[in-house]
Design an enzyme around this catalytic site. Structure first.
Site, PDB file in Angstrom:
ATOM      1  N   CYS A  74     -13.280   0.799  24.873  1.00  0.00           N
ATOM      2  CA  CYS A  74     -12.944   2.271  25.127  1.00  0.00           C
ATOM      3  C   CYS A  74     -14.032   3.196  24.602  1.00  0.00           C
ATOM      4  CB  CYS A  74     -11.701   2.982  24.805  1.00  0.00           C
ATOM      5  SG  CYS A  74     -11.665   2.833  22.692  1.00  0.00           S
ATOM      6  N   HIS A  77       1.465  -3.770   5.818  1.00  0.00           N
ATOM      7  CA  HIS A  77      -0.047  -3.806   6.731  1.00  0.00           C
ATOM      8  C   HIS A  77      -1.007  -4.212   6.129  1.00  0.00           C
ATOM      9  CE1 HIS A  77       0.001  -0.059   4.449  1.00  0.00           C
ATOM     10  NE2 HIS A  77      -1.159  -0.106   4.859  1.00  0.00           N
ATOM     11  N   GLU A  78      -0.956  -4.653   4.710  1.00  0.00           N
ATOM     12  CA  GLU A  78      -2.301  -5.096   3.998  1.00  0.00           C
ATOM     13  C   GLU A  78      -1.925  -6.660   3.695  1.00  0.00           C
ATOM     14  OE1 GLU A  78      -3.955  -2.206   1.131  1.00  0.00           O
ATOM     15  OE2 GLU A  78      -3.486  -4.079  -0.327  1.00  0.00           O
ATOM     16  N   CYS A  89       0.712  -1.215   0.010  1.00  0.00           N
ATOM     17  CA  CYS A  89      -0.023   0.090  -0.035  1.00  0.00           C
ATOM     18  C   CYS A  89       1.015   1.048   0.000  1.00  0.00           C
ATOM     19  CB  CYS A  89      -0.933   0.086   1.186  1.00  0.00           C
ATOM     20  SG  CYS A  89      -1.819   1.576   1.847  1.00  0.00           S
ATOM     21  N   HIS A  90       0.472   2.209  -0.565  1.00  0.00           N
ATOM     22  CA  HIS A  90       1.096   3.610  -0.515  1.00  0.00           C
ATOM     23  C   HIS A  90       1.529   4.096   0.670  1.00  0.00           C
ATOM     24  CE1 HIS A  90       2.560   6.879  -3.409  1.00  0.00           C
ATOM     25  NE2 HIS A  90       3.192   7.288  -2.349  1.00  0.00           N
ATOM     26  N   THR A  91       0.997   3.633   1.933  1.00  0.00           N
ATOM     27  CA  THR A  91       1.507   4.042   3.235  1.00  0.00           C
ATOM     28  C   THR A  91       2.785   3.393   3.711  1.00  0.00           C
ATOM     29  OG1 THR A  91      -0.799   4.315   3.721  1.00  0.00           O
ATOM     30  CG2 THR A  91       0.891   4.332   5.928  1.00  0.00           C
ATOM     31  N   CYS A 148     -14.441   2.774  20.820  1.00  0.00           N
ATOM     32  CA  CYS A 148     -15.144   1.420  20.358  1.00  0.00           C
ATOM     33  C   CYS A 148     -16.350   1.392  20.566  1.00  0.00           C
ATOM     34  CB  CYS A 148     -14.269   0.445  20.893  1.00  0.00           C
ATOM     35  SG  CYS A 148     -12.637   0.162  20.501  1.00  0.00           S
ATOM     36  N   CYS A 189     -10.221  -2.318  20.551  1.00  0.00           N
ATOM     37  CA  CYS A 189     -10.078  -2.811  21.956  1.00  0.00           C
ATOM     38  C   CYS A 189     -11.720  -3.402  22.459  1.00  0.00           C
ATOM     39  CB  CYS A 189      -9.474  -2.133  22.836  1.00  0.00           C
ATOM     40  SG  CYS A 189     -10.324  -0.809  23.754  1.00  0.00           S
ATOM     41  N   CYS A 203      -6.337  -3.120   3.980  1.00  0.00           N
ATOM     42  CA  CYS A 203      -6.283  -1.778   4.250  1.00  0.00           C
ATOM     43  C   CYS A 203      -6.916  -1.034   2.998  1.00  0.00           C
ATOM     44  CB  CYS A 203      -4.679  -1.345   4.467  1.00  0.00           C
ATOM     45  SG  CYS A 203      -4.423   0.237   4.408  1.00  0.00           S
ATOM     46  N   ARG A 257      -2.882  -3.177  -7.303  1.00  0.00           N
ATOM     47  CA  ARG A 257      -2.255  -3.722  -6.129  1.00  0.00           C
ATOM     48  C   ARG A 257      -1.442  -5.096  -6.660  1.00  0.00           C
ATOM     49  NH1 ARG A 257      -2.322   0.091  -2.927  1.00  0.00           N
ATOM     50  NH2 ARG A 257      -3.536   0.124  -1.101  1.00  0.00           N
ATOM     51  N   ARG A 296      -5.222   2.766  18.152  1.00  0.00           N
ATOM     52  CA  ARG A 296      -5.585   3.446  16.859  1.00  0.00           C
ATOM     53  C   ARG A 296      -3.984   3.445  16.416  1.00  0.00           C
ATOM     54  NH1 ARG A 296      -6.157   9.740  18.411  1.00  0.00           N
ATOM     55  NH2 ARG A 296      -8.368   8.780  19.438  1.00  0.00           N
ATOM     56  N   CYS A 341     -10.104   4.043  17.883  1.00  0.00           N
ATOM     57  CA  CYS A 341      -9.564   3.179  19.507  1.00  0.00           C
ATOM     58  C   CYS A 341      -8.500   3.850  20.145  1.00  0.00           C
ATOM     59  CB  CYS A 341      -9.291   1.841  19.457  1.00  0.00           C
ATOM     60  SG  CYS A 341      -8.756   1.018  20.834  1.00  0.00           S
TER      61      CYS A 341
END
Ligand code: NAD
Ligand code: ZN
Length: 380
Positions: free
Chosen positions: A103, A70-71, A48-50, A106, A100, A178, A373, A118, A114
Site C-alpha cells: 500500500c 501482543h508483546e 504491555c500497558h496497552t 508501506c 502489507c 512492542c 516488563r 494498521r 499500513c
C-alpha cells in the site's frame, strides 16, 4: 509439515471474560490458519500497558470474551494458503500493527500505518473472513490487535509477523515486539533529538525508559524523567536519565517547572503515560521556535487534547507514533540484531518472570507500578 498442520489445536489460553476481572486459563480450540495467515506457537509473552488499558475497558468499545497479549516471541507452527515468506520452524515476533508491503503507507519511507493491517483495537476477528480462530465449546473468543499472544497457539496475518534471527533468545527479544521498539523508535525515528540537546520523558515504564535509551543513543545531554511514582526514579538511573521531576512535588504545572529548569523548555519531549494531562504537559514543555513533542501513550475513550493555539503558533510541533514508526517486517529484524551485537540492552527492562499459570500476577505488578516488563513463560 508439522503433524498439527491443517488441524484444530486444543491448547491453553488466558481468557478475559469481563473487563477488569482476572484472566481464566481455559482449554480453547485454535482453528488452522486461513489464506495469508500463520499459526504461531507462543513461547514467551509479556504484558504491555496497552493490554491492561483494553482489559480495563478504558479504550473504545469493550469486546469480551477476548484473548489479550501482543508483546511476544514464538515459532511458526503452520502456514495458510499463499504464505511464501514464512515456514514452520521460523522464529518470529508478532506485531500489533502490520506491513502489507504494497500500500501507499508501506511504500512511503515516512509511514508505518499500513492501509490494511494498521492497528485496529475495535476488531476482534480475522480480516480475511471476519471470523475468530479461537473458540471454547463452539463459542467464539475475540482476538486483540491481531495478535492475542496470551495463548499457547495463536493465528495472525502474515503481514503482522517479523521473522528474526533464530539464535536470538525469545525470552529477551520478545520485548521488542512492542514496548521497547516503540519507545526507542519514538525517540530515534520521530523526535530525533540532536547531540547535546535536552529531552523530557513523561512516564518511566518500559516504553518511557526505552525512549530514554533512544535519547542517550542520539547523544542528548539532559534527559529529564517525569513520573507520578517516585519509585520509578531509582531504576531509571540505569537508563541514562539525568534529572527527575515528580509533578506531585510542585504546586505549579509541570510544564512550568521544566521551562524553568531548561531556560524556556526542552528541545524534545516524549509522552509515554496514556494520561491526557501528561500529553498536554509534554507538548507545552517544549521550547518555542523548535521544540517537538511526541505522543506515544494510548488515551482513554473520551479524552480530548486541549491547548491554546498560540502554543502551536509559537513554532512548537506535536507528533504521535504507533510502534515508534518502525515497519514491523522490514525494520524489526535489524533491531533484534542490535541486541545480538550488544548495541542494545534488553535485560535491564525485564524485572519479573512468571509461569503462564500465574499470568494475573503480571497484571498485579503493572497495576501497582512495580517493575518494568514481566515475562510470561508459556512453557511453565
Ligand atoms: P507502564 O504502566 O509500565 O508505565 C507508565 C508510567 O507512566 C508509570 O510509571 C506511571 O506512573 C506513569 N504515569 C501515569 N500517569 C502519569 C502522569 N500524569 N504524569 C507522569 N507519569 C505518569 O506502561 P508502558 O507499558 O511503559 O506503556 C506506556 C504507554 O505507552 C501506555 O499508555 C501504553 O498503552 C502506550 N503504548 C503505546 C504504543 C504505541 O505504539 N503508541 C505502544 C506500546 C505502548
Ligand atoms: Zn504494547
Amino acid at each position: 509439515m508439522s503433524s498439527t498442520a491443517g488441524q484444530v489445536i486444543r491448547c491453553k489460553a488466558a481468557v478475559s471474560w469481563e473487563a477488569g476481572k482476572p484472566l481464566v486459563i481455559e482449554q480453547v480450540e485454535v482453528a488452522p490458519p486461513q489464506k495469508m495467515e500463520v499459526r504461531l506457537k507462543i513461547l514467551f509473552t509479556s504484558l504491555c500497558h496497552t493490554d491492561l488499558h483494553f482489559w480495563e475497558a478504558k479504550g473504545q468499545s469493550p469486546l469480551f470474551p477476548r484473548i489479550f497479549g501482543h508483546e511476544a516471541g514464538g515459532i511458526v507452527e503452520s502456514v495458510g494458503e499463499g504464505v511464501t515468506d514464512l515456514k514452520p520452524g521460523d522464529h518470529v515476533l508478532p506485531v500489533f500493527t502490520g506491513e502489507c508491503k504494497e500500500c501507499r503507507h508501506c511504500k512511503s519511507a515516512e509511514s508505518n500505518m499500513c492501509e490494511t493491517l494498521r492497528i485496529n483495537t475495535e476488531r476482534g476477528v480475522m480480516l480475511s473472513d471476519g471470523k475468530s480462530r479461537f473458540s471454547k465449546n463452539g463459542q467464539p473468543i475475540y482476538h486483540f490487535v491481531g495478535t492475542s499472544t496470551f495463548s499457547e497457539y495463536t493465528v495472525v496475518h502474515v503481514g503482522c509477523v517479523a521473522k528474526i534471527n533464530p539464535a536470538a533468545p525469545l525470552d529477551k527479544v520478545c520485548v521488542l515486539s512492542c514496548g521497547i521498539s516503540t519507545g526507542l523508535g519514538a525517540t530515534m525515528n520521530v523526535a530525533k533529538p540532536t547531540k547535546g540537546s535536552s529531552v523530557a520523558i513523561f512516564g518511566l515504564g518500559a516504553v518511557g525508559l526505552a525512549a530514554a535509551e533512544g535519547a542517550r543513543i542520539c547523544g542528548a545531554s539532559r534527559i529529564i524523567g517525569i513520573d507520578l511514582n517516585s519509585n520509578r526514579f531509582d531504576a531509571a538511573r540505569k537508563f541514562g536519565l539525568t534529572e527527575f521531576v515528580n509533578p506531585k512535588d510542585h504546586d505549579k504545572p509541570v510544564q512550568e517547572v521544566i521551562a524553568e529548569m531548561t531556560d524556556g523548555g526542552v528541545d524534545r519531549s516524549i509522552e509515554c503515560t496514556g494520561n491526557i494531562n501528561a500529553m498536554i504537559s509534554a507538548f507545552e514543555c517544549v521550547h518555542d521556535g523548535w521544540g517537538v513533542a511526541v505522543l506515544v501513550g494510548v488515551p482513554n475513550k473520551d479524552d480530548a487534547f486541549k491547548t491554546h493555539p498560540l502554543n502551536v503558533l509559537n513554532e512548537r510541533t506535536l507528533k504521535g507514533t504507533f510502534f515508534g514508526n518502525f515497519k514491523p517486517r522490514s525494520d524489526i529484524p535489524a533491531v533484534v540484531e542490535k541486541y545480538m551485537n550488544k548495541e542494545l540492552e534488553l535485560d535491564k527492562f525485564i524485572t519479573h518472570t512468571v509461569p503462564f499459570s500465574d499470568i494475573n500476577k503480571a497484571f498485579d505488578y503493572m497495576v501497582r507500578g512495580e517493575g518494568l516488563r514481566c515475562i510470561i513463560d508459556m512453557g511453565k
